[in-house]
Design a protein around this motif. Structure first.
Motif, short mmCIF file in Angstrom:
data_model
loop_
_atom_site.label_atom_id
_atom_site.label_comp_id
_atom_site.label_asym_id
_atom_site.label_seq_id
_atom_site.Cartn_x
_atom_site.Cartn_y
_atom_site.Cartn_z
N UNK A 1 0.82 -1.20 0.00
CA UNK A 1 0.00 0.00 0.00
C UNK A 1 0.86 1.26 0.00
N UNK A 2 1.98 1.24 0.73
CA UNK A 2 2.91 2.37 0.71
C UNK A 2 3.50 2.59 -0.67
N UNK A 3 3.88 1.51 -1.36
CA UNK A 3 4.44 1.63 -2.70
C UNK A 3 3.39 2.12 -3.69
N UNK A 4 2.17 1.65 -3.55
CA UNK A 4 1.10 2.13 -4.44
C UNK A 4 0.81 3.61 -4.19
N UNK A 5 0.92 4.05 -2.95
CA UNK A 5 0.73 5.46 -2.64
C UNK A 5 1.83 6.31 -3.26
N UNK A 6 3.06 5.82 -3.26
CA UNK A 6 4.15 6.52 -3.95
C UNK A 6 3.85 6.61 -5.45
N UNK A 7 3.35 5.53 -6.04
CA UNK A 7 3.03 5.54 -7.47
C UNK A 7 1.93 6.56 -7.77
N UNK A 8 0.92 6.62 -6.94
CA UNK A 8 -0.16 7.60 -7.14
C UNK A 8 0.38 9.02 -6.96
N UNK A 9 1.23 9.22 -5.97
CA UNK A 9 1.83 10.54 -5.75
C UNK A 9 2.64 10.97 -6.96
N UNK A 10 3.42 10.06 -7.52
CA UNK A 10 4.19 10.39 -8.73
C UNK A 10 3.28 10.73 -9.90
N UNK A 11 2.17 10.03 -10.04
CA UNK A 11 1.23 10.33 -11.12
C UNK A 11 0.59 11.71 -10.92
N UNK A 12 0.25 12.04 -9.68
CA UNK A 12 -0.32 13.35 -9.39
C UNK A 12 0.70 14.45 -9.66
N UNK A 13 1.94 14.25 -9.23
CA UNK A 13 3.00 15.23 -9.47
C UNK A 13 3.25 15.40 -10.97
N UNK A 14 3.26 14.30 -11.70
CA UNK A 14 3.45 14.38 -13.15
C UNK A 14 2.33 15.13 -13.83
N UNK A 15 1.11 14.89 -13.39
CA UNK A 15 -0.04 15.62 -13.95
C UNK A 15 0.05 17.10 -13.62
N UNK A 16 0.41 17.41 -12.38
CA UNK A 16 0.55 18.81 -11.96
C UNK A 16 1.61 19.50 -12.82
N UNK A 17 2.73 18.83 -13.02
CA UNK A 17 3.80 19.42 -13.82
C UNK A 17 3.37 19.60 -15.27
N UNK A 18 2.54 18.68 -15.78
CA UNK A 18 2.09 18.76 -17.17
C UNK A 18 1.13 19.93 -17.39
N UNK A 19 0.28 20.22 -16.42
CA UNK A 19 -0.74 21.25 -16.62
C UNK A 19 -0.36 22.61 -16.03
N UNK A 20 0.74 22.70 -15.31
CA UNK A 20 1.16 23.98 -14.74
C UNK A 20 1.55 24.93 -15.88
N UNK A 21 1.04 26.16 -15.86
CA UNK A 21 1.31 27.07 -16.97
C UNK A 21 2.78 27.51 -17.08
N UNK A 22 3.47 27.59 -15.96
CA UNK A 22 4.88 28.02 -15.97
C UNK A 22 5.65 27.19 -14.96
N UNK A 23 6.96 27.22 -15.09
CA UNK A 23 7.80 26.50 -14.14
C UNK A 23 7.63 27.07 -12.73
N UNK A 24 7.39 28.36 -12.63
CA UNK A 24 7.23 28.96 -11.30
C UNK A 24 5.94 28.49 -10.61
N UNK A 25 5.00 27.90 -11.36
CA UNK A 25 3.79 27.37 -10.75
C UNK A 25 4.00 25.99 -10.16
N UNK A 26 5.11 25.35 -10.52
CA UNK A 26 5.44 24.02 -10.02
C UNK A 26 6.86 24.03 -9.47
N UNK A 27 7.16 25.04 -8.69
CA UNK A 27 8.54 25.29 -8.28
C UNK A 27 9.14 24.14 -7.48
N UNK A 28 8.36 23.43 -6.72
CA UNK A 28 8.89 22.35 -5.91
C UNK A 28 9.12 21.06 -6.65
N UNK A 29 8.53 20.93 -7.84
CA UNK A 29 8.62 19.67 -8.56
C UNK A 29 9.27 19.81 -9.93
#
Length: 110
Positions: free
Chosen positions: A52-80
Motif C-alpha cells: 500500500x505504501x508503494x502504491x501510494x508513492x506511485x499515485x503521488x508520482x502520477x499526481x505530481x506528473x499531472x501537476x507538472x504537465x498542466x502547470x502554466x509556468x515553471x514557477x507554478x510548479x517550483x517544488x517539482x
C-alpha cells in the motif's frame, strides 16, 4: 544632480483593468502535495503494508506528473520542476508505472 523618480516603479503605468490576472496555482502547493504524498506513503507502508505504501508513492508520482504537465509556468510548479517539462512528466509517469507494477507483482510485499 540628475532628476530621479521618487520610487523605482513610479513611472510604470498602472493597469486600467480592475480584474486581477490569473497567475496559475500557488507554487507552494505543488511541493506540499508531493511531500504529503510521501509522508502518507511512509505512514501507510509502516503501519498497514509495504504494498500500500508503494502504491501510494506511485499515485503521488502520477499526481505530481499531472501537476507538472498542466502547470502554466515553471514557477507554478517550483517544488517539482527539475528539468524540462516534457522530461519531468515522462519521468514521473514512468516511475509511477514502474513502482505500481512492482508493488502489484513482487511476492511477499503485502
Amino acid at each position: 544632480m540628475d532628476p530621479r523618480p521618487p520610487s523605482p516603479g513610479s513611472r510604470v503605468p498602472s493597469h486600467a483593468s480592475s480584474q486581477p490576472r490569473f497567475r496559475g496555482p500557488d507554487p507552494r502547493r505543488s511541493l506540499v502535495v508531493a511531500m504529503l504524498g510521501v509522508l502518507l506513503a511512509a505512514v501507510l507502508g509502516a503501519l498497514v503494508s509495504a504494498q500500500l505504501g508503494a502504491l501510494t508513492i506511485a499515485v503521488t508520482l502520477a499526481v505530481v506528473g499531472t501537476w507538472r504537465a498542466v502547470a502554466p509556468r515553471t514557477s507554478s510548479a517550483v517544488g517539482i520542476a527539475v528539468r524540462s517539462k516534457a522530461f519531468d512528466v515522462v519521468m514521473c509517469f514512468a516511475a509511477a508505472v514502474a513502482i505500481g507494477l512492482l508493488a502489484l507483482t513482487v511476492p511477499y510485499l503485502g
